[in-house]
Design a protein around this motif. Sequence first.
Motif, PDB file in Angstrom:
ATOM      1  N   THR A  47       0.871  -1.537   0.131  1.00  0.00           N
ATOM      2  CA  THR A  47       0.223  -0.298  -0.265  1.00  0.00           C
ATOM      3  C   THR A  47       1.085   1.321   0.008  1.00  0.00           C
ATOM      4  O   THR A  47       0.560   1.808  -0.960  1.00  0.00           O
ATOM      5  N   GLU A  74      -5.267  -5.515  -1.981  1.00  0.00           N
ATOM      6  CA  GLU A  74      -5.560  -6.201  -1.684  1.00  0.00           C
ATOM      7  C   GLU A  74      -6.700  -7.153  -2.616  1.00  0.00           C
ATOM      8  O   GLU A  74      -6.539  -8.305  -2.133  1.00  0.00           O
ATOM      9  N   ARG A 150      -6.073   4.321   6.011  1.00  0.00           N
ATOM     10  CA  ARG A 150      -5.192   3.074   6.376  1.00  0.00           C
ATOM     11  C   ARG A 150      -5.302   1.752   7.573  1.00  0.00           C
ATOM     12  O   ARG A 150      -6.002   2.540   8.427  1.00  0.00           O
TER      13      ARG A 150
END
Length: 405
Positions: A47, A74, A150
């Motif tokens: 990420t 993801e 986050r």
Amino acid sequence: MARIVMKFGGTSVADIDRIRNVAQRVKKEVDLGNQVSVFVSAMAGTTDKLIGWVEEISPLHDAREYDTVVSAGEQITAGLLALALQNIGIPARSWLGWQIPFRTNQVHSAARVEEIGTDAINERMNEGVVCVIAGFQGISDDNRITTLGRGGSDTSAVALAAAIGADRCDIYTDVEGVYTTDPRIVPKARKLDKITYEEMLEMASLGAKVLQTRSVAMAMNHRVRVQVLSSFTDKPGTMVVDEDEIVEKQVVSGIAYAKNEAQVTLVGVKNKPGIASDIFTLLADGNINVDMIIQNETEDGKKTDLTFTVTQTDLEKAEEMLNRADNIEFDNLITDVNVAKISVIGVGMRSHAGVAATMFKALADKGINIQVISTSEIKISVLIEAEYTELAVRALHTAYGLDGE
Ligand code: ASP
Ligand code: MG
């Protein structure tokens, strides 16, 4: 048979071997006869890398495209885990947020879950299929991909657990649970077997990174039993539960610290009714969160000094707004970023006297000066000079009898 939602963080799915290890953990639950849905984070570091690319190509980016990019990590781990499960004979399939659908509002990069379509998941879970779902992502009303902030996969998992009435939501991470304080500072910190929702909420918002704050609030509102545990050991973790499940309440359960605060003092503010309201309304309108506040009047009562804290990221904006406001008169504005906020947290505080006195004495014994104090029903926070952070945390950990072997 139980219904379980499992969630694996980035370090737990960091490479193919670890994804295979996760598949084995899921298999264990299936072998026990449980129905399982699994959320995954992106592989550790992914990420951050995606965010870096977005910032590189356009520092002032379209938030919708940001979410399209940063949600991608993801997708990979969801597909890989479904494959790893199939390889060991467990029926599994993957879903992305929009396929569920995980409906959210349109606040890109910090979206809130509004509604979850549970039909397909319920059906597949009843058939014994493991549902592997990409965490952190959803879809807005205008058909755009959103992300939950986050650490948002925690919230994805808790939200689904609430929606399908799961018996437990297990959050797998790289630590064994929730500790009395940061074990890197206090080697004698202990893993807690249980912690209340309220305490966990305070710990998370004070910077303990094990759970996204929003996931704890959601678990508390929907009474989801959350367990924090390690995917690298077989030890039981920490259960986050309702207060009445904890028989022996600790007066203080944990100690947290935050180094991202800044202290602002307005010296010589004209003392008249409405001045505090003017100052804090101004900051609130600028979306600046104020945490601790103290006020001291001068002897003649004509002026007052007002001290408060904001996060360091908001400091510049706060200064600028205060200096610009015509309706707020003061002699001087002083700031200090060399501060740390130390907090002691515990639901047992509600029914015990002397908790604050113990804190102040422990700090005084170490010669640490307290600059600002704030309290809530289950928390006492003090602002001190940043360089004494570790010393203060250790002293308090001992003073409240939290040291382990
Ligand atoms: N991958 C996302 C992040 O790093 C979401 C999560 O891991 O919970 O913030
Ligand atoms: Mg996380």
